[in-house]
Each structure stands twice: as structure tokens, then as C-alpha cells.
Scaffold this motif. Sequence first.
Motif, PDB file in Angstrom:
ATOM      1  N   GLU A   1       0.802  -1.223   0.000  1.00 48.90           N
ATOM      2  CA  GLU A   1       0.000   0.000   0.000  1.00 48.90           C
ATOM      3  C   GLU A   1       0.835   1.273   0.000  1.00 48.90           C
ATOM      4  O   GLU A   1       0.366   2.319  -0.453  1.00 48.90           O
ATOM      5  N   THR A   2       2.067   1.207   0.509  1.00 45.68           N
ATOM      6  CA  THR A   2       2.907   2.407   0.557  1.00 45.68           C
ATOM      7  C   THR A   2       3.920   2.468  -0.566  1.00 45.68           C
ATOM      8  O   THR A   2       4.400   3.557  -0.915  1.00 45.68           O
TER       9      THR A   2
ATOM     10  N   LYS B   1       6.891   1.194  -0.233  1.00 46.13           N
ATOM     11  CA  LYS B   1       8.240   1.137   0.350  1.00 46.13           C
ATOM     12  C   LYS B   1       8.822  -0.265   0.205  1.00 46.13           C
ATOM     13  O   LYS B   1       8.077  -1.249   0.058  1.00 46.13           O
TER      14      LYS B   1
ATOM     15  N   TRP C   1      -0.152   7.858   6.234  1.00 45.21           N
ATOM     16  CA  TRP C   1       0.138   6.830   5.244  1.00 45.21           C
ATOM     17  C   TRP C   1       1.619   6.475   5.154  1.00 45.21           C
ATOM     18  O   TRP C   1       1.971   5.441   4.603  1.00 45.21           O
ATOM     19  N   ASN C   2       2.498   7.312   5.682  1.00 46.70           N
ATOM     20  CA  ASN C   2       3.927   7.054   5.463  1.00 46.70           C
ATOM     21  C   ASN C   2       4.468   5.931   6.340  1.00 46.70           C
ATOM     22  O   ASN C   2       5.295   5.127   5.911  1.00 46.70           O
ATOM     23  N   TYR C   3       4.008   5.870   7.584  1.00 46.82           N
ATOM     24  CA  TYR C   3       4.317   4.754   8.484  1.00 46.82           C
ATOM     25  C   TYR C   3       2.983   4.288   9.055  1.00 46.82           C
ATOM     26  O   TYR C   3       2.638   4.586  10.198  1.00 46.82           O
ATOM     27  N   PRO C   4       2.210   3.542   8.273  1.00 50.01           N
ATOM     28  CA  PRO C   4       0.806   3.282   8.623  1.00 50.01           C
ATOM     29  C   PRO C   4       0.602   2.290   9.758  1.00 50.01           C
ATOM     30  O   PRO C   4      -0.526   2.139  10.233  1.00 50.01           O
TER      31      PRO C   4
ATOM     32  N   THR D   1      -3.934   3.883   2.879  1.00 50.94           N
ATOM     33  CA  THR D   1      -3.483   2.626   3.493  1.00 50.94           C
ATOM     34  C   THR D   1      -4.581   1.987   4.351  1.00 50.94           C
ATOM     35  O   THR D   1      -4.335   1.593   5.493  1.00 50.94           O
TER      36      THR D   1
ATOM     37  N   ASN E   1      12.567   5.551   3.008  1.00 50.90           N
ATOM     38  CA  ASN E   1      11.128   5.715   2.763  1.00 50.90           C
ATOM     39  C   ASN E   1      10.881   6.832   1.756  1.00 50.90           C
ATOM     40  O   ASN E   1       9.869   7.534   1.818  1.00 50.90           O
TER      41      ASN E   1
ATOM     42  N   THR F   1       4.227   7.667  -2.102  1.00 47.63           N
ATOM     43  CA  THR F   1       2.977   6.979  -1.784  1.00 47.63           C
ATOM     44  C   THR F   1       1.781   7.816  -2.225  1.00 47.63           C
ATOM     45  O   THR F   1       0.813   7.293  -2.774  1.00 47.63           O
TER      46      THR F   1
END
Length: 497
Positions: free
Chosen positions: A75-76, A78, A137-140, A166, A267, A314
Motif C-alpha cells: 500500500e505504501t 516502500k 500513510w507514510n508509516y501506517p 493505506t 522511505n 505513496t
Amino acid sequence: MSAAALPSFAPRTGAELARYPVHDGEHVRAAVHAAGEAAAWWDGLGFAGRRTRLKAWRSVLARQLDRVARVVADETGKPFDDARLEVVLTIEHLGWAAANAEKVLRRRSVRPGALMANQAASLTYRPLGVVGVIGPWNYPVFTPMGSIAYALAAGNTVVFKPSELTPGVGHELARTLAEAVPEVGRYPLLTVVTGYGATGAELCRAPGIGKIAFTGSAATGRRVMAACAENLVPVLMECGGKDPLIVDADADLDAAADAAVWGGMSNAGQTCVGVERVYVVEQVAEAFLEKVRVAASRLRVGTATTEGDLGPMTMPSQTQVVRRHVTDALEAGGRAVLGGASSVRDDGRIEPVVIADVPETSVAVGEETFGPLLVVNRVPDVDEAVRRANGTGYGLGATVFSAAHGEEIAARLRCGMVAVNGVISFAGIPSLPFGGVGESGFGRIHGADGLREFTRAQSVARQRFALPVPVTSFRRPPAVMRALAAALRAREWVSRS
């Protein structure tokens, strides 16, 4: 519930991953109400009962680490191993919150003081009931779990609104908790509501919400606060940063360069506590810049079929922000050390960009970029580095590299967290609180402060014995206050002598 659907896309391929409902106000209010009823059961379990169940959740997440990490990576966009690291750190924080909640929050006696010596005084921390968490959303997983895990350990239930980018990650968290705690079918401890900004606004306004924990931009944070203000709902705000890295003349330049590249580029630069500005003392600037250039030039951006070191943006619109910052930095007179405007592609993939000697007035220095752009500016000394580091409205994290003066420099920085001779290390230590000041927000997750953040302090004074002469009564004789005042003056005289 709205008939509309919320699609989740894979940033690396553009393929649709799944569809989720767009929850309306009626659904959100029902979720909060059900969570409120479950909160009484969850609180009634006590610290030991909650600890057992949260540790079981920790075990499920550990066993299914790769499955959860795959959803994060899909979803991201990464790299998979970066997603795995995120889940590993999350598991550590969950374990710490479960193990330490009782020690931090249990009832404790406090001294009543000489004037109230006939009283027994105690302090306890009571749960708020239902905590609403609006995640990024970056570190969900890691970021919202800094609120979810600590709120649950403190005795609350949670309604979680993940980012619209996410939603699947939110459902993975709820699924693993339900697998670990069989009672979840009857008592919803973690309820996920999905949708866009309107769904989050409904969560802020829902009757029964005890607190909202928000992570996102300062602009959105202000809107969240305004919605919460309607019902005087307290808020925890984590609103991003423009984090500096200071390189002193005596720094280990290899380690500092490695930290700058990891902190700025991992990231794809989409890290709220990532390194965005570097201030390096003049006498080591050229050597440091060359080491940064070499390290950053080795990084590769993944494609639809290969992962690489960096994934794509993302959120597609973030690409335009990065392009604007790169362009402005170069047009303002910055020197391209690596990459440039052509590094920013329309498909969301951005090659690492390093620009030196950028004027402080550039948006690349003053605004959050949230992309793989590193600005490196030389300064005559550490004093100037500190002045510039403190020169924005943000105040989230910072990094200092210095052999002899790291903690001294750290103490001068206006921010919530500092890593000395490391990068973002504070985020991985569960006992350290995480949060910022100014435009970066307020309140804390993680650590003892993070547990207390999701409670209300309750003070209790219990009379142990009655005083021979009443003080807090209309039956108090006039002579009593004269005697108390005289005793107070005598005590102050003794303390000064």
C-alpha cells in the motif's frame, strides 16, 4: 455507510489492491458507541488482564510479521525490508506499553503536607474511554500504533481511521488483534473506520470520544482541532517537521554522511522525523558533501518489477511538492551536488537529490518537503548551525554529530527529540516520549508520557482523622486562622535562617 467504495492502490504498479467502504457519520457514531460499551469491560480487566491480551497480540504480530509487512509494502510502495523494520519497531512498542502500564498508571500515595496531615492523598490515572486515532500513510503501522497500543494499555478502547491511502493496513491491525483476543467479537477493542477526510471529521465529532490522536499536516491538524473543539474533545497533534542535522567540526564524517543519507532518503524521504536540512561547519563541509554525494549516488529507485532502495511517492501529489522545492532551491542559487529537477519524474519516482548552499529563504529550507531531497548548507560554527536549526516554526526532531559536544548542542535545540551521533534513534526506544513543539504539534506518544496521554489524572484526599478544631467549616473559631497564619510565618522564618 455510504454506497461509495474506497479503492486502495499499489504505488509501485498502479494496480488496485482492494476496495473498502466509505463510512458515514451514522456508522462512525455506532462504532464509537460500541467501543464505549466495550471500554467498561476492558477497563474492568485491570492491568494484568490487559497485559495478558496485549502480549498475545504482540505474539500474533511477531508470528505474522511478513504478512503484515507485505500489506504495508504493497500500500505504501516502500521496500519490503523497510516495511518489516516498521512492524518490528511496532512490536517492541506494543510489548513495552503492555509491560509498563501498571507501573506508570497504578494508584500511588502522595504526601499531603503539614497543613493537611490528617488527610491520606492518592493519585491515579483513569482511562478516557474511547480514543479516536487518525493515522498517516507514510508509516501506517508504527505511527498510529504509538497511540493505539498505549491507549489500549491504559484501559481505553480505540476507533481507528487509517489514511485513505493505506486502509488495508488498518484492517490487518484489527484482524491480528481479533485473532489474539477472542473476546473482541463481543467487545470491540479496535474498530477500523475507512474513508476520506469527512470520515475523520465525523470521528472527531462523535459523541463519546474521549480524545483524538492525529498525525498529518499542520493544516489538516488545525481542521481536526476545530472539529474537536465543538465538543471540547482534547487532542494529540503530530504535525510533521523540517528536521535539521548538525555536523560539528569534530564529527565522524563517515557516520554523519551515512546518517544524513538514511535520514533524508529512506522511505523516499517520506518521514516526519527524517533529515531535511543539514548544517555542516565550514572546515569539514567539502569532505562531508563528497561523502554524502557518494553514498546517495548508490541508491536506486525501484520499478514495478524491482524494489530498489527507495520506493515511489505513496501520495502522487507529493511529487509536485518535491519538484517545486528542488526547482526553487536551484533557482535561488543552490548548487546541485546530486540530481536536480530532472530527478523528479511524473510517475512518482524520484531519484535522490542533494543541493548545497541554499538560501534560508527558499521553500526547500522553510517548508516540509517529504521527499528524497537533502539540503546541505555550510555554516561558520555550531552557534550559527543552532540558530538556523531553530529558525523554522517546526520543532519535531533533530540530529547532532559531534565527538565532544553532542548533548550540549542538543540542549540548545527547540524540538521534542534529538539523536546524537545516530539518526532517528529516539523513535526506536519505547521508553522515550515522541512528539514536537510549535508547528510540529503537541502531546506525546511512547514512554510513560505516552501512557499518561490517554488517561485523566484523578486525585483523592481521604480524611484519616478529624482535626480537634475544624478549619474548612463555618464552625471555625476566629482564633484558628490567626494561629495558622502565625505558624506559617514562623515556619518561613525558620526556613530562611
